[in-house]
Design an enzyme around this catalytic site. Sequence first.
Site, PDB file in Angstrom:
ATOM      1  N   LYS A 190       0.927  -1.285   0.222  1.00  0.00           N
ATOM      2  CA  LYS A 190       0.091   0.120   0.404  1.00  0.00           C
ATOM      3  C   LYS A 190       1.136   1.238   0.081  1.00  0.00           C
ATOM      4  O   LYS A 190       1.399   1.768   0.921  1.00  0.00           O
ATOM      5  CB  LYS A 190      -1.089  -0.060   1.302  1.00  0.00           C
ATOM      6  CG  LYS A 190      -2.302   0.917   0.798  1.00  0.00           C
ATOM      7  CD  LYS A 190      -1.603   2.071   2.300  1.00  0.00           C
ATOM      8  CE  LYS A 190      -3.022   3.377   1.431  1.00  0.00           C
ATOM      9  NZ  LYS A 190      -2.124   4.674   1.725  1.00  0.00           N
ATOM     10  N   GLU A 265       8.812   1.784  11.445  1.00  0.00           N
ATOM     11  CA  GLU A 265      10.323   2.546  11.303  1.00  0.00           C
ATOM     12  C   GLU A 265       9.392   4.219  11.491  1.00  0.00           C
ATOM     13  O   GLU A 265       9.048   4.203  10.738  1.00  0.00           O
ATOM     14  CB  GLU A 265      11.201   2.047   9.909  1.00  0.00           C
ATOM     15  CG  GLU A 265      11.835   2.810  10.528  1.00  0.00           C
ATOM     16  CD  GLU A 265      12.201   4.467   9.685  1.00  0.00           C
ATOM     17  OE1 GLU A 265      12.071   5.154  10.326  1.00  0.00           O
ATOM     18  OE2 GLU A 265      12.208   4.618   8.065  1.00  0.00           O
ATOM     19  N   CYS A 299      13.009  11.096   7.822  1.00  0.00           N
ATOM     20  CA  CYS A 299      13.134   9.801   9.251  1.00  0.00           C
ATOM     21  C   CYS A 299      14.262  10.921   9.943  1.00  0.00           C
ATOM     22  O   CYS A 299      14.591  11.483  11.374  1.00  0.00           O
ATOM     23  CB  CYS A 299      12.183   9.086   9.144  1.00  0.00           C
ATOM     24  SG  CYS A 299      13.715   7.860   8.643  1.00  0.00           S
ATOM     25  N   GLU A 396       8.354  16.673  15.568  1.00  0.00           N
ATOM     26  CA  GLU A 396       8.726  16.038  13.906  1.00  0.00           C
ATOM     27  C   GLU A 396       8.556  17.320  13.584  1.00  0.00           C
ATOM     28  O   GLU A 396       6.908  16.993  12.995  1.00  0.00           O
ATOM     29  CB  GLU A 396       8.734  14.743  13.557  1.00  0.00           C
ATOM     30  CG  GLU A 396       9.568  14.384  12.681  1.00  0.00           C
ATOM     31  CD  GLU A 396       8.878  12.624  11.740  1.00  0.00           C
ATOM     32  OE1 GLU A 396      10.105  12.227  11.538  1.00  0.00           O
ATOM     33  OE2 GLU A 396       8.424  12.495  12.609  1.00  0.00           O
TER      34      GLU A 396
END
Length: 492
Positions: A190, A265, A299, A396
């Site tokens: 996906k 992750e 990230c 973040e």
Amino acid sequence: MAVITLASETTSFIARDQKLLIGGQWKDAGSDALIDVINPADGHRISGIGNASDADIDEAVSTAREAFESGAWPEMKPGERSRIIHKIADLMEAHAEELAQLETLDNGKPINFARGDVFASIGAFRYYAGWADKIQGTTHTINLPGDHHVYTLKEPVGVVALIVPWNYPLVMAAMKLGPALAAGCTAILKPAEDTSLSALRLGELALEAGLPEGVLNIVTGYGHTVGNSLINHPGIDKIAFTGSTTTGKIIAHAAAENLTKVTLELGGKSPNIIMPDADLEKAIPASAMGIFFNSGQTCTAPSRIYVHEDIKDEVVNGIAAVGKSMNLTNGLDEESTMGPLVSAKQFERVSAYIEQGQKEGAHIASGGVRHGESGYFLEPTVIDQTRNDMKIVQEEIFGPVVVAQSFKTEEEALALANDTQYGLAGAVWTQNISTAHRMVGKIKAGIMCINAVMGADWDVPLGGYKQSGIGRENGKDGLENYLNTKTVFTAL
């Protein structure tokens, strides 16, 4: 400008609305409404993708289950599986420019960076093709009375859901699909709704390579509908996800309901500590590129800079200067060094963080504003005079935004670095090797760099501490995610 001409294969691909791949066939999504694919460089529609329905997810999972339970893939000789995975890599290499162009159109990143992503993805398939015939169990001498032959088997975990983000679409797909295929699993991939094109083209190439029907299924659509249906499906044996910590928690809750295996992750807010003896000729440009590369949508990006008070101004001004020198333009321009943010939504999100930082008393040393009149370009941003209790320091941002503050002692730097919910990556710059290893040992993060800010290789585990995830990807660790261990006792 040196804008490239799109290959005929690229224009032909985006000219048609995309379908779902289920059971080796391309099918219209059950939902009638298409999702527009937007070029973030100008905000214009370039194609459309299907929005899968719950029935589509049921069919994809059922098809993958049939391919796993009674298909040829799990029982295929590992050397043959390896050959097919290598063939996928061969076809990707043959269509590398087309894949790179799709990635740039979809994500906005500079074409030269997209080309690098394609060859990194090819490397992932080749790396895991090499693992396919090296999956082995162990034998054991045990202490039970009598004679026994005891050994373990490594078996594919089953049907896996692979959910990948929009920042490195093809790389992340390869990172998960490579080990899943090598292990003998079947998969439902996906991709993110913002960046599905390269994954769909990969699906075409996988079929051309001879991957049996049903081994790879690709469903597109929104995360809150299609993704939600997939992670809650009882027919899924394992979920592998890369994305935000918020979404990761939702997936963890869903996985708990069915005790589904999961690898996550997740987000990061990586500290980048620059000690007073650091080589600034290397530290400044590397730190700048670390946060501004891929428009800050990485990230592991070193988004928090902690610099010794004696050199703070030099470092902040130096990083700002690098940002000002970057060429922000359409990623199809060969001279582009920074593209737009991936979407209008992401542009608004990052801009809101910058505004919030100013309200909390931070100082915008450079950037912080829209670049140009079209697309989602944001100037590389350096924010000074920050504190660890500020939202822009703790959360973040996922854009070309770095926050900076000074420290006096090593102990203070370590305390500031560890004052976060995240633990994905970090860096230390110093010419004292003892200081470097002492500090990286005390920073709670899964990936640490010394005199560098970005490090990755398919053979090296990737993952974080704390709320930056569960498990490791890449290397043998990444392969083990897709294997079960069976122990066999035989009385002799």
